[in-house]
Scaffold this active site. Sequence first.
Site, PDB file in Angstrom:
ATOM      1  N   THR A  74       0.840  -1.200   0.000  1.00 48.72           N
ATOM      2  CA  THR A  74       0.000   0.000   0.000  1.00 48.72           C
ATOM      3  C   THR A  74       0.871   1.245   0.000  1.00 48.72           C
ATOM      4  OG1 THR A  74      -1.753  -1.166   1.198  1.00 48.72           O
ATOM      5  CG2 THR A  74      -1.820   1.236   1.232  1.00 48.72           C
ATOM      6  N   ALA A 234       2.426   0.687  11.859  1.00 46.01           N
ATOM      7  CA  ALA A 234       2.252   1.660  10.772  1.00 46.01           C
ATOM      8  C   ALA A 234       3.561   1.815   9.994  1.00 46.01           C
ATOM      9  CB  ALA A 234       1.778   2.995  11.356  1.00 46.01           C
ATOM     10  N   ARG A 235       4.331   2.836  10.334  1.00 50.92           N
ATOM     11  CA  ARG A 235       5.657   3.053   9.760  1.00 50.92           C
ATOM     12  C   ARG A 235       6.613   3.385  10.892  1.00 50.92           C
ATOM     13  NH1 ARG A 235       4.211   0.627   6.091  1.00 50.92           N
ATOM     14  NH2 ARG A 235       4.135   1.168   3.874  1.00 50.92           N
ATOM     15  N   ASP A 259       6.391  -3.450  15.145  1.00 56.86           N
ATOM     16  CA  ASP A 259       6.568  -4.301  13.965  1.00 56.86           C
ATOM     17  C   ASP A 259       7.333  -3.587  12.863  1.00 56.86           C
ATOM     18  OD1 ASP A 259       5.980  -6.780  12.445  1.00 56.86           O
ATOM     19  OD2 ASP A 259       4.826  -5.415  11.159  1.00 56.86           O
ATOM     20  N   GLU A 264      15.118  -0.732   8.096  1.00 53.84           N
ATOM     21  CA  GLU A 264      14.881  -2.173   8.181  1.00 53.84           C
ATOM     22  C   GLU A 264      15.805  -2.924   7.229  1.00 53.84           C
ATOM     23  OE1 GLU A 264      10.151  -1.783   9.360  1.00 53.84           O
ATOM     24  OE2 GLU A 264      10.727  -2.103   7.272  1.00 53.84           O
ATOM     25  N   HIS A 286       8.683  -6.659  10.726  1.00 54.45           N
ATOM     26  CA  HIS A 286       7.804  -6.113   9.687  1.00 54.45           C
ATOM     27  C   HIS A 286       6.989  -7.229   9.018  1.00 54.45           C
ATOM     28  CE1 HIS A 286       7.287  -2.493   6.795  1.00 54.45           C
ATOM     29  NE2 HIS A 286       6.191  -3.234   6.820  1.00 54.45           N
ATOM     30  N   ALA A 288       3.479  -7.807  10.024  1.00 52.81           N
ATOM     31  CA  ALA A 288       2.044  -7.665  10.265  1.00 52.81           C
ATOM     32  C   ALA A 288       1.230  -7.799   8.980  1.00 52.81           C
ATOM     33  CB  ALA A 288       1.747  -6.321  10.935  1.00 52.81           C
ATOM     34  N   TRP A 289       1.780  -7.356   7.870  1.00 58.20           N
ATOM     35  CA  TRP A 289       1.076  -7.356   6.585  1.00 58.20           C
ATOM     36  C   TRP A 289       1.036  -8.723   5.908  1.00 58.20           C
ATOM     37  CZ3 TRP A 289       3.527  -8.560   1.846  1.00 58.20           C
ATOM     38  CH2 TRP A 289       4.903  -8.832   1.967  1.00 58.20           C
TER      39      TRP A 289
END
Length: 320
Positions: A74, A234-235, A259, A264, A286, A288-289
């Site tokens: 996204t 989020a970020r 997360d 990263e 990272h 979660a998505w």
Amino acid sequence: MKIVACEIDSVGNDIKYDSLANAGETVFYTDKITEDNAADRLKDAEVLCINKSQITDNILDAAPNLKLICMFATGFDNANVKACKAHGVDVANVKGYSTDSVAQHTFALLFYLLEKLRHYDDFVKSGDYGNQEHFCLLDQPFHELAGQTYGIIGMGNIGRKVAQIATAFGAHVIFYASSGHSDCTDYEQVSLDELLTRSDVISLHCPLTDRTFHLIDEDALSKMKSTAILINVARGAVIDDEALYKAITTGMIGAAGIDVLAKEPISQDNPLSKLYGYDNVAITPHMAWASVEARSRCVEEVAENIKSYANGTPRNIVTM
């Protein structure tokens, strides 16, 4: 269309790419597109699919036939929209594919911290539980989410899903509109300061913008309850890592579930990397998505973006 799909390793080798392969003449690469490999890979490409690759003018210059960059995501800040516009390249993202996955991970982090699960899991696995007479251990008390105030920063699709789940658990949801405006009337909208001071749990679901960069800094953390739990899916740069490290190590807040990080993978100079052994901190890579279902939906949506673009009905274009 001639398609180059990069970063397949980051999207996952456990899912199918048939829809993308059928969207055109597709070549897959496991790694990122870079200035070093762009000339070779993109000389004939009309579509480039990426996840976290950083698009530069040099990469775009090496792709004379490129018309479209499709994000396996996204977020599109790494796509360099300004440069793409200057080169006549459109950028398309994927919306809504990870809502359920991110919401689920939000509560996975929350309950891990809320119920002190690392402590109790270690207690049993260490053998200490089997060596005691009591049927349970209650040395670290935990509380129910029901009756607590759950603060959400960013009331988009994910924020609303999280709000629904928190409400189902009996929490009272309040939110701050990180964009400055929200038409959501299902939950109580408050200022950032009010959210910080009232919330027992705060989770971040906002994009990274000029408004949200280091939104959670030392001043913001100092306004939170000393027992509050902070979740960031989020970020990374929405939180000031130095300030969060201080808040955790001094007891300014109760716990944090993270997360995402500004850089990263995590770098050795990130103070959060020093929190190994802290029961009140959970840091995940990272992910979660990235449920299997979410990643599969993402690939399907990228294929649809390409097909629609080829048919003259572009969708999810962020460079308009």
